[in-house]
Motif scaffolding. Structure first.
Motif, PDB file in Angstrom:
ATOM      1  N   ALA A  19       0.860  -1.189   0.000  1.00  0.00           N
ATOM      2  CA  ALA A  19       0.000   0.000   0.000  1.00  0.00           C
ATOM      3  C   ALA A  19       0.893   1.235   0.000  1.00  0.00           C
ATOM      4  O   ALA A  19       1.916   1.283   0.680  1.00  0.00           O
ATOM      5  CB  ALA A  19      -0.923   0.002   1.205  1.00  0.00           C
ATOM      6  N   LYS A  20       0.505   2.242  -0.748  1.00  0.00           N
ATOM      7  CA  LYS A  20       1.385   3.375  -1.021  1.00  0.00           C
ATOM      8  C   LYS A  20       1.801   4.147   0.233  1.00  0.00           C
ATOM      9  O   LYS A  20       2.974   4.406   0.440  1.00  0.00           O
ATOM     10  CB  LYS A  20       0.704   4.316  -2.007  1.00  0.00           C
ATOM     11  CG  LYS A  20       1.595   5.441  -2.458  1.00  0.00           C
ATOM     12  CD  LYS A  20       0.959   6.226  -3.567  1.00  0.00           C
ATOM     13  CE  LYS A  20       1.900   7.307  -4.048  1.00  0.00           C
ATOM     14  NZ  LYS A  20       1.353   8.069  -5.134  1.00  0.00           N
ATOM     15  N   HIS A  21       0.865   4.529   1.079  1.00  0.00           N
ATOM     16  CA  HIS A  21       1.215   5.377   2.216  1.00  0.00           C
ATOM     17  C   HIS A  21       1.017   4.698   3.567  1.00  0.00           C
ATOM     18  O   HIS A  21       1.909   4.698   4.393  1.00  0.00           O
ATOM     19  CB  HIS A  21       0.406   6.680   2.203  1.00  0.00           C
ATOM     20  CG  HIS A  21       0.722   7.571   1.056  1.00  0.00           C
ATOM     21  ND1 HIS A  21       1.955   8.148   0.883  1.00  0.00           N
ATOM     22  CD2 HIS A  21      -0.030   7.986   0.017  1.00  0.00           C
ATOM     23  CE1 HIS A  21       1.954   8.880  -0.202  1.00  0.00           C
ATOM     24  NE2 HIS A  21       0.760   8.803  -0.751  1.00  0.00           N
ATOM     25  N   ILE A  42      -7.816   2.751   4.785  1.00  0.00           N
ATOM     26  CA  ILE A  42      -7.915   3.034   6.213  1.00  0.00           C
ATOM     27  C   ILE A  42      -8.366   4.482   6.440  1.00  0.00           C
ATOM     28  O   ILE A  42      -8.932   4.825   7.467  1.00  0.00           O
ATOM     29  CB  ILE A  42      -6.570   2.729   6.916  1.00  0.00           C
ATOM     30  CG1 ILE A  42      -6.737   2.616   8.417  1.00  0.00           C
ATOM     31  CG2 ILE A  42      -5.517   3.736   6.581  1.00  0.00           C
ATOM     32  CD1 ILE A  42      -7.381   1.360   8.861  1.00  0.00           C
ATOM     33  N   ARG A  43      -8.177   5.339   5.426  1.00  0.00           N
ATOM     34  CA  ARG A  43      -8.545   6.751   5.512  1.00  0.00           C
ATOM     35  C   ARG A  43      -9.999   7.029   5.128  1.00  0.00           C
ATOM     36  O   ARG A  43     -10.457   8.162   5.232  1.00  0.00           O
ATOM     37  CB  ARG A  43      -7.662   7.570   4.588  1.00  0.00           C
ATOM     38  CG  ARG A  43      -6.198   7.455   4.879  1.00  0.00           C
ATOM     39  CD  ARG A  43      -5.430   8.229   3.857  1.00  0.00           C
ATOM     40  NE  ARG A  43      -4.000   8.045   3.994  1.00  0.00           N
ATOM     41  CZ  ARG A  43      -3.118   8.852   3.476  1.00  0.00           C
ATOM     42  NH1 ARG A  43      -3.507   9.891   2.767  1.00  0.00           N
ATOM     43  NH2 ARG A  43      -1.841   8.624   3.630  1.00  0.00           N
ATOM     44  N   LYS A  44     -10.703   6.037   4.626  1.00  0.00           N
ATOM     45  CA  LYS A  44     -12.074   6.216   4.132  1.00  0.00           C
ATOM     46  C   LYS A  44     -12.939   6.923   5.169  1.00  0.00           C
ATOM     47  O   LYS A  44     -12.917   6.596   6.346  1.00  0.00           O
ATOM     48  CB  LYS A  44     -12.670   4.845   3.794  1.00  0.00           C
ATOM     49  CG  LYS A  44     -14.093   4.873   3.336  1.00  0.00           C
ATOM     50  CD  LYS A  44     -14.168   5.038   1.869  1.00  0.00           C
ATOM     51  CE  LYS A  44     -15.596   4.796   1.431  1.00  0.00           C
ATOM     52  NZ  LYS A  44     -16.077   5.819   0.570  1.00  0.00           N
ATOM     53  N   GLY A  65      -8.188  11.279   0.607  1.00  0.00           N
ATOM     54  CA  GLY A  65      -7.771  12.146  -0.494  1.00  0.00           C
ATOM     55  C   GLY A  65      -6.434  12.832  -0.269  1.00  0.00           C
ATOM     56  O   GLY A  65      -5.916  13.472  -1.179  1.00  0.00           O
ATOM     57  N   LEU A  66      -5.869  12.698   0.916  1.00  0.00           N
ATOM     58  CA  LEU A  66      -4.563  13.272   1.206  1.00  0.00           C
ATOM     59  C   LEU A  66      -3.510  12.555   0.369  1.00  0.00           C
ATOM     60  O   LEU A  66      -3.467  11.337   0.329  1.00  0.00           O
ATOM     61  CB  LEU A  66      -4.265  13.105   2.707  1.00  0.00           C
ATOM     62  CG  LEU A  66      -3.018  13.748   3.265  1.00  0.00           C
ATOM     63  CD1 LEU A  66      -3.130  15.272   3.196  1.00  0.00           C
ATOM     64  CD2 LEU A  66      -2.823  13.303   4.702  1.00  0.00           C
ATOM     65  N   ARG A  67      -2.665  13.297  -0.318  1.00  0.00           N
ATOM     66  CA  ARG A  67      -1.700  12.691  -1.226  1.00  0.00           C
ATOM     67  C   ARG A  67      -0.326  12.455  -0.595  1.00  0.00           C
ATOM     68  O   ARG A  67       0.614  12.090  -1.274  1.00  0.00           O
ATOM     69  CB  ARG A  67      -1.554  13.546  -2.474  1.00  0.00           C
ATOM     70  CG  ARG A  67      -2.828  13.617  -3.266  1.00  0.00           C
ATOM     71  CD  ARG A  67      -2.546  14.047  -4.675  1.00  0.00           C
ATOM     72  NE  ARG A  67      -3.767  14.153  -5.437  1.00  0.00           N
ATOM     73  CZ  ARG A  67      -4.316  13.162  -6.108  1.00  0.00           C
ATOM     74  NH1 ARG A  67      -3.766  11.977  -6.084  1.00  0.00           N
ATOM     75  NH2 ARG A  67      -5.426  13.349  -6.795  1.00  0.00           N
ATOM     76  N   SER A  68      -0.226  12.659   0.671  1.00  0.00           N
ATOM     77  CA  SER A  68       1.021  12.367   1.374  1.00  0.00           C
ATOM     78  C   SER A  68       0.715  11.397   2.509  1.00  0.00           C
ATOM     79  O   SER A  68      -0.438  11.107   2.797  1.00  0.00           O
ATOM     80  CB  SER A  68       1.642  13.653   1.916  1.00  0.00           C
ATOM     81  OG  SER A  68       0.781  14.260   2.850  1.00  0.00           O
ATOM     82  N   SER A  69       1.750  10.931   3.148  1.00  0.00           N
ATOM     83  CA  SER A  69       1.530   9.994   4.248  1.00  0.00           C
ATOM     84  C   SER A  69       0.957  10.742   5.451  1.00  0.00           C
ATOM     85  O   SER A  69       1.114  11.963   5.583  1.00  0.00           O
ATOM     86  CB  SER A  69       2.834   9.303   4.633  1.00  0.00           C
ATOM     87  OG  SER A  69       3.681  10.183   5.328  1.00  0.00           O
ATOM     88  N   VAL A  70       0.314  10.011   6.307  1.00  0.00           N
ATOM     89  CA  VAL A  70      -0.225  10.589   7.536  1.00  0.00           C
ATOM     90  C   VAL A  70       0.922  11.147   8.375  1.00  0.00           C
ATOM     91  O   VAL A  70       0.800  12.212   8.979  1.00  0.00           O
ATOM     92  CB  VAL A  70      -1.027   9.522   8.312  1.00  0.00           C
ATOM     93  CG1 VAL A  70      -1.413  10.019   9.681  1.00  0.00           C
ATOM     94  CG2 VAL A  70      -2.262   9.116   7.531  1.00  0.00           C
ATOM     95  N   HIS A  71       2.050  10.442   8.374  1.00  0.00           N
ATOM     96  CA  HIS A  71       3.221  10.920   9.109  1.00  0.00           C
ATOM     97  C   HIS A  71       3.634  12.314   8.628  1.00  0.00           C
ATOM     98  O   HIS A  71       3.874  13.215   9.427  1.00  0.00           O
ATOM     99  CB  HIS A  71       4.412   9.965   8.922  1.00  0.00           C
ATOM    100  CG  HIS A  71       4.369   8.775   9.799  1.00  0.00           C
ATOM    101  ND1 HIS A  71       3.897   7.568   9.361  1.00  0.00           N
ATOM    102  CD2 HIS A  71       4.718   8.602  11.091  1.00  0.00           C
ATOM    103  CE1 HIS A  71       3.975   6.703  10.348  1.00  0.00           C
ATOM    104  NE2 HIS A  71       4.464   7.303  11.410  1.00  0.00           N
ATOM    105  N   GLN A  72       3.742  12.471   7.310  1.00  0.00           N
ATOM    106  CA  GLN A  72       4.161  13.763   6.760  1.00  0.00           C
ATOM    107  C   GLN A  72       3.192  14.864   7.169  1.00  0.00           C
ATOM    108  O   GLN A  72       3.603  15.948   7.566  1.00  0.00           O
ATOM    109  CB  GLN A  72       4.266  13.682   5.238  1.00  0.00           C
ATOM    110  CG  GLN A  72       5.427  12.849   4.764  1.00  0.00           C
ATOM    111  CD  GLN A  72       5.377  12.598   3.258  1.00  0.00           C
ATOM    112  OE1 GLN A  72       4.305  12.575   2.661  1.00  0.00           O
ATOM    113  NE2 GLN A  72       6.548  12.393   2.670  1.00  0.00           N
ATOM    114  N   PHE A  73       1.905  14.571   7.070  1.00  0.00           N
ATOM    115  CA  PHE A  73       0.898  15.566   7.432  1.00  0.00           C
ATOM    116  C   PHE A  73       1.001  15.943   8.910  1.00  0.00           C
ATOM    117  O   PHE A  73       0.995  17.123   9.261  1.00  0.00           O
ATOM    118  CB  PHE A  73      -0.510  15.040   7.110  1.00  0.00           C
ATOM    119  CG  PHE A  73      -1.591  15.991   7.519  1.00  0.00           C
ATOM    120  CD1 PHE A  73      -1.922  17.052   6.713  1.00  0.00           C
ATOM    121  CD2 PHE A  73      -2.260  15.823   8.721  1.00  0.00           C
ATOM    122  CE1 PHE A  73      -2.906  17.954   7.085  1.00  0.00           C
ATOM    123  CE2 PHE A  73      -3.247  16.714   9.116  1.00  0.00           C
ATOM    124  CZ  PHE A  73      -3.573  17.787   8.295  1.00  0.00           C
TER     125      PHE A  73
END
Length: 151
Positions: free
Chosen positions: A102-104, A125-127, A133-141
């Motif tokens: 999985a990408k992120h 998991i973000r649904k 719709g966030l295009r970066s990882s949760v960590h980055q955000f």
């Protein structure tokens, strides 16, 4: 093993050893449901600041499923992502699964009841969360948000 064979023989099971399919244990929630708090509880974590954010959500640079899970557990604990998910295709509960491809997030929700009927029901998991719709990882955000917040 020998004891099982003897018991099978004594009690009439002539087929020998019964095989039991073993699979992964299935978690139907990210964390124990009793540990989920309201998002407002974040304001009461006195020790949370930009310098020690990694203790709560894991490292920004480490790209492992375990590190990703730490951030997802944090988000589920404060009700920012769903801790449990019901399947849209059947009345069953979806299992929280690890997927390093999985990408992120490296995790997703999967319905095993639908899988048995040859349908694949997977959900991010973000649904239905702020992070959908966030295009970066949760960590980055979270790290970017934490760096903007002054202690």
């Amino acid at each position: 093993m020998m004891t099982l064979l003897m018991l099978d023989f004594l009690f009439g099971n002539s087929s020998g050893i019964q095989r039991v399919k073993r699979g992964r244990s299935r978690n139907y929630h990210v964390i124990d449901p009793s540990e989920v708090n309201a998002v407002e509880e974040l304001l009461h974590i006195v020790s949370l600041n930009s310098r020690n954010l990694g203790e709560y959500i894991g490292s920004l640079t480490l790209k492992t499923p375990e590190n990703s899970r730490k951030a997802l557990e944090f988000l589920a604990r404060y009700d920012m992502i769903a801790n449990e998910r019901a399947c849209d295709g059947c009345p069953g509960a979806m299992a929280f699964q690890k997927d390093s491809s999985a990408k992120h997030d490296q995790h997703y929700w999967r319905c095993f009841d639908c899988r048995r009927s040859k349908a694949v029901m997977k959900k991010s998991i973000r649904k239905d969360s702020f992070f959908q719709g966030l295009r970066s990882s949760v960590h980055q955000f979270l790290y970017k948000s934490g760096s903007k917040k002054k202690n």
